[in-house]
Motif scaffolding. Sequence first.
Motif, PDB file in Angstrom:
ATOM      1  N   LYS A 116      46.945 -49.274 -47.459  1.00 55.61           N
ATOM      2  CA  LYS A 116      47.969 -50.264 -47.777  1.00 55.61           C
ATOM      3  C   LYS A 116      49.388 -49.712 -47.715  1.00 55.61           C
ATOM      4  N   ILE A 158      32.078 -49.203 -53.463  1.00 52.12           N
ATOM      5  CA  ILE A 158      30.633 -49.173 -53.243  1.00 52.12           C
ATOM      6  C   ILE A 158      30.228 -47.934 -52.436  1.00 52.12           C
ATOM      7  N   ILE A 208      38.692 -49.373 -54.174  1.00 50.08           N
ATOM      8  CA  ILE A 208      39.785 -48.385 -54.199  1.00 50.08           C
ATOM      9  C   ILE A 208      40.092 -47.790 -52.824  1.00 50.08           C
TER      10      ILE A 208
HETATM   11  C1  LIG Z   1      40.197 -52.618 -47.540  1.00 55.69           C
HETATM   12  S1  LIG Z   1      39.334 -51.261 -48.202  1.00 55.69           S
HETATM   13  C2  LIG Z   1      40.391 -50.834 -49.508  1.00 55.69           C
HETATM   14  C3  LIG Z   1      41.695 -50.227 -49.048  1.00 55.69           C
HETATM   15  C4  LIG Z   1      42.396 -49.405 -50.136  1.00 55.69           C
HETATM   16  N1  LIG Z   1      42.909 -50.201 -51.198  1.00 55.69           N
HETATM   17  C5  LIG Z   1      43.461 -48.484 -49.565  1.00 55.69           C
HETATM   18  O1  LIG Z   1      44.627 -48.622 -49.860  1.00 55.69           O
HETATM   19  O2  LIG Z   1      43.110 -47.616 -48.759  1.00 55.69           O
HETATM   20  C6  LIG Z   1      37.936 -52.000 -48.909  1.00 55.69           C
HETATM   21  C7  LIG Z   1      36.947 -51.091 -49.619  1.00 55.69           C
HETATM   22  O3  LIG Z   1      35.956 -51.925 -50.202  1.00 55.69           O
HETATM   23  C8  LIG Z   1      34.730 -51.217 -50.270  1.00 55.69           C
HETATM   24  N2  LIG Z   1      33.666 -52.210 -50.480  1.00 55.69           N
HETATM   25  C9  LIG Z   1      33.006 -52.973 -49.569  1.00 55.69           C
HETATM   26  N3  LIG Z   1      32.144 -53.802 -50.178  1.00 55.69           N
HETATM   27  C10 LIG Z   1      32.241 -53.589 -51.513  1.00 55.69           C
HETATM   28  C11 LIG Z   1      31.614 -54.154 -52.674  1.00 55.69           C
HETATM   29  N4  LIG Z   1      30.695 -55.125 -52.587  1.00 55.69           N
HETATM   30  N5  LIG Z   1      31.980 -53.691 -53.900  1.00 55.69           N
HETATM   31  C12 LIG Z   1      32.909 -52.712 -54.007  1.00 55.69           C
HETATM   32  N6  LIG Z   1      33.533 -52.128 -52.940  1.00 55.69           N
HETATM   33  C13 LIG Z   1      33.197 -52.554 -51.717  1.00 55.69           C
HETATM   34  C14 LIG Z   1      34.695 -50.434 -48.981  1.00 55.69           C
HETATM   35  O4  LIG Z   1      33.866 -49.279 -49.136  1.00 55.69           O
HETATM   36  C15 LIG Z   1      36.178 -50.094 -48.765  1.00 55.69           C
HETATM   37  O5  LIG Z   1      36.487 -48.788 -49.216  1.00 55.69           O
END
Ligand SMILES: C[S@@+](CC[C@H](N)C(=O)[O-])C[C@H]1O[C@@H](n2cnc3c(N)ncnc32)[C@H](O)[C@@H]1O
Length: 269
Positions: free
Chosen positions: A12, A56, A37
């Motif tokens: 981000k 996850i 995260i």
């Molecule tokens: C868009 S990324 C987050 C980007 C982060 N905020 C950054 O600044 O780099 C989304 C994250 O969600 C995680 N994810 C996917 N499905 C999930 C779930 N059901 N519960 C929790 N995390 C999950 C993925 O492993 C990934 O790391």
Amino acid sequence: MFNPVLKWAGGKRTLLPDIINLFPADYKERTYHEPFIGGGAVFFKIKPKTGSINDINSRLMNFYRVVKDTPQELISKANKYSYDEKSYYKLRDRFDQPNISTVEKASLLLYLNKTAFNGLYRVNSKGKFNVPFGRYPDNIQILNADNLRNVSECLKNVEITTEDFEESVKDAKEGDFVYFDPPYIPLTDTANFTDYTSKGFGIKEQERLAKVFRELDERGCYVMGSNSDVPKIAELYEGFETKKVHARRFISSDPNGRDGVLESLIINY
Ligand SMILES: C[S@@+](CC[C@H](N)C(=O)[O-])C[C@H]1O[C@@H](n2cnc3c(N)ncnc32)[C@H](O)[C@@H]1O
């Protein structure tokens, strides 16, 4: 000043000022939860005093746990790795071994994150890390020990979990602040967007997330979410305020060279 340690898809960094501007004015006084995260760009920018981080991806969360609890062991281990193609593939194989220690797993993730092609994290259907060797200058820095110690300090009072997002916020309290940065709804092909996207985060998950957003709202939490600027998001978060911000992402397929696409930031306060 310090930086996130890992590069992660969906980072981000370019949106940071817009996101933080929209945080509740007193966010520093609130317990902060970030259920997706990833690389933690937002989290490490605001450095919350208390709260929780979750994802996850178990290798990712093992990494943050090791950084928090035993940064020095991680530094010593990672300092032993060398950057060349032969070592890379040897270490990449090692990363997929089942019985390696948590510290070794974390240091290998750090090494691969710095040396893999594009700094990508990608696994095949069997969960094997399969990104090829990346060509960087020979003096590439795999580890910044000072930065890592600062990040460790920042995690001191933060709970680290490896769960589905819904589970991770079940104990969030009235007045806590929750920021959701999930995998986004794809911009194209939304009509065919089903439950079975490559990331395993399809329309069912987006709907479940919107439901959790509403539950937290009813509980009295402060909640923000980011996502694509598509009609489905407006529909899912109807009744909440949505701000549109420029993501300033380079889109190579865009012949007109637009400087970015819009993203939606949804807030309940
Ligand atoms: C868009 S990324 C987050 C980007 C982060 N905020 C950054 O600044 O780099 C989304 C994250 O969600 C995680 N994810 C996917 N499905 C999930 C779930 N059901 N519960 C929790 N995390 C999950 C993925 O492993 C990934 O790391």
